[in-house]
Design an enzyme around this catalytic site. Structure first.
Site, mmCIF file in Angstrom:
data_model
loop_
_atom_site.group_PDB
_atom_site.id
_atom_site.type_symbol
_atom_site.label_atom_id
_atom_site.label_comp_id
_atom_site.label_asym_id
_atom_site.label_seq_id
_atom_site.Cartn_x
_atom_site.Cartn_y
_atom_site.Cartn_z
ATOM 1 N N ARG A 70 0.838 -1.196 0.000
ATOM 2 C CA ARG A 70 0.000 0.000 0.000
ATOM 3 C C ARG A 70 0.873 1.247 0.000
ATOM 4 N NH1 ARG A 70 1.008 2.014 4.906
ATOM 5 N NH2 ARG A 70 1.207 0.602 6.678
ATOM 6 N N GLY A 72 1.801 5.079 1.709
ATOM 7 C CA GLY A 72 2.018 5.489 3.089
ATOM 8 C C GLY A 72 3.225 4.838 3.721
ATOM 9 N N TRP A 76 0.360 0.745 12.877
ATOM 10 C CA TRP A 76 0.059 -0.405 13.745
ATOM 11 C C TRP A 76 -1.387 -0.800 13.557
ATOM 12 C CZ3 TRP A 76 -3.702 -0.480 17.593
ATOM 13 C CH2 TRP A 76 -3.706 -1.596 18.440
ATOM 14 N N ALA A 142 -5.808 6.378 10.418
ATOM 15 C CA ALA A 142 -4.779 6.323 9.373
ATOM 16 C C ALA A 142 -5.386 5.745 8.106
ATOM 17 C CB ALA A 142 -3.605 5.465 9.832
ATOM 18 N N ILE A 143 -4.880 6.211 6.953
ATOM 19 C CA ILE A 143 -5.366 5.738 5.659
ATOM 20 C C ILE A 143 -4.173 5.416 4.766
ATOM 21 C CG2 ILE A 143 -6.574 6.396 3.533
ATOM 22 C CD1 ILE A 143 -8.455 8.064 5.267
ATOM 23 N N GLY A 144 -4.203 4.242 4.175
ATOM 24 C CA GLY A 144 -3.200 3.843 3.191
ATOM 25 C C GLY A 144 -3.866 2.935 2.176
ATOM 26 N N GLY A 155 -6.867 0.328 3.082
ATOM 27 C CA GLY A 155 -7.956 1.208 3.477
ATOM 28 C C GLY A 155 -7.649 2.057 4.689
ATOM 29 N N PHE A 156 -8.435 1.880 5.759
ATOM 30 C CA PHE A 156 -8.324 2.776 6.910
ATOM 31 C C PHE A 156 -8.242 1.988 8.212
ATOM 32 C CE2 PHE A 156 -12.877 2.003 6.475
ATOM 33 C CZ PHE A 156 -13.277 1.767 7.785
ATOM 34 N N CYS A 173 3.260 6.573 10.831
ATOM 35 C CA CYS A 173 3.064 7.184 9.515
ATOM 36 C C CYS A 173 4.231 8.083 9.121
ATOM 37 C CB CYS A 173 1.751 7.972 9.463
ATOM 38 S SG CYS A 173 0.306 6.960 9.866
#
Length: 218
Positions: A70, A72, A76, A142-144, A155-156, A173
């Site tokens: 992904r 980013g 965790w 967090a989103i990646g 996703g998130f 991140c």
């Protein structure tokens, strides 16, 4: 678009088999043999590193890290965190930034329903609480993501009630000048995954639907 809750509320899922499930579902959606789906789960304790993770972001104590495909950097996953993997076909022209903003918007609306005001931070993905006189900016989600063959994966991750000390081993991140928080910490009450899940589902349906390909290729 459907939602599949993967043993949510009954079992913590190991990360790597779930990642393989994502890839299998992604292939089926991309081939047109399966409908768009959002996988929702709670993981076992794990650190995952996206393509942009720097060496300095990683744990220095030998803690294992799973390298993933992904965008980013390092983050965790684990108990007390709701993780969502939308595997959906985006309409052309593909706009990944717009897709990320739609995920953020769903989570911002979720926080609002809980009485919490969150923000976006320029140049940084995810959902944040603004700095105060005594606190730095704090990330709560967090989103990646990855998009291949017009279909999304990853996703998130929304922190509901995790043990925040897990972030002490990494630079979350890759951002050293901000902190990580949870819905429970900010609301000053216990906010569970069970409480949050139906709210997240409702807002994801609203924010993602306009981005989806109405007639997937077969």
């Amino acid at each position: 678009m459907r939602f599949d809750e993967l043993d949510l509320g009954t079992r913590l899922l190991p990360y790597e088999p779930t990642w393989q499930l994502q890839r299998d579902v992604h292939a089926a959606v991309a081939d047109g043999s399966r409908e768009d789906v959002v996988l929702l789960c709670e993981h076992e304790d794990v650190y995952t590193a996206g393509k942009r993770t720097a060496k300095a972001d990683r744990p220095v104590d030998g803690t294992p890290v799973v390298d993933v495909d992904r965008g980013g950097r390092i983050t965790w996953h684990g108990p007390g965190q709701l993780v969502g993997y939308p595997i959906v076909r985006l309409a052309a022209p593909i706009d990944v930034v717009r897709y990320v903003r739609a995920l953020e918007e769903a989570l911002i609306r979720t926080c609002a329903d809980l009485g919490l005001t969150t923000i976006r931070v320029d140049g940084r993905s995810g959902v944040w609480f603004a700095a105060t006189a005594t606190q730095r900016e704090r990330k709560v989600a967090a989103i990646g993501v990855r998009v291949s063959r017009s279909v999304t994966m990853h996703g998130f991750a929304l922190n509901c009630e995790p043990n925040l000390s897990v972030y002490d081993r990494i630079v979350p991140c890759g951002i050293p000048d901000a902190d990580v928080t949870s819905l429970s910490a900010e609301a000053r009450r216990r906010v569970t995954i069970a409480e949050v899940t139906p709210i997240v589902r409702g807002h994801l349906a609203q924010t993602l639907e306009p981005l989806l390909d109405a007639v997937p290729a077969l």
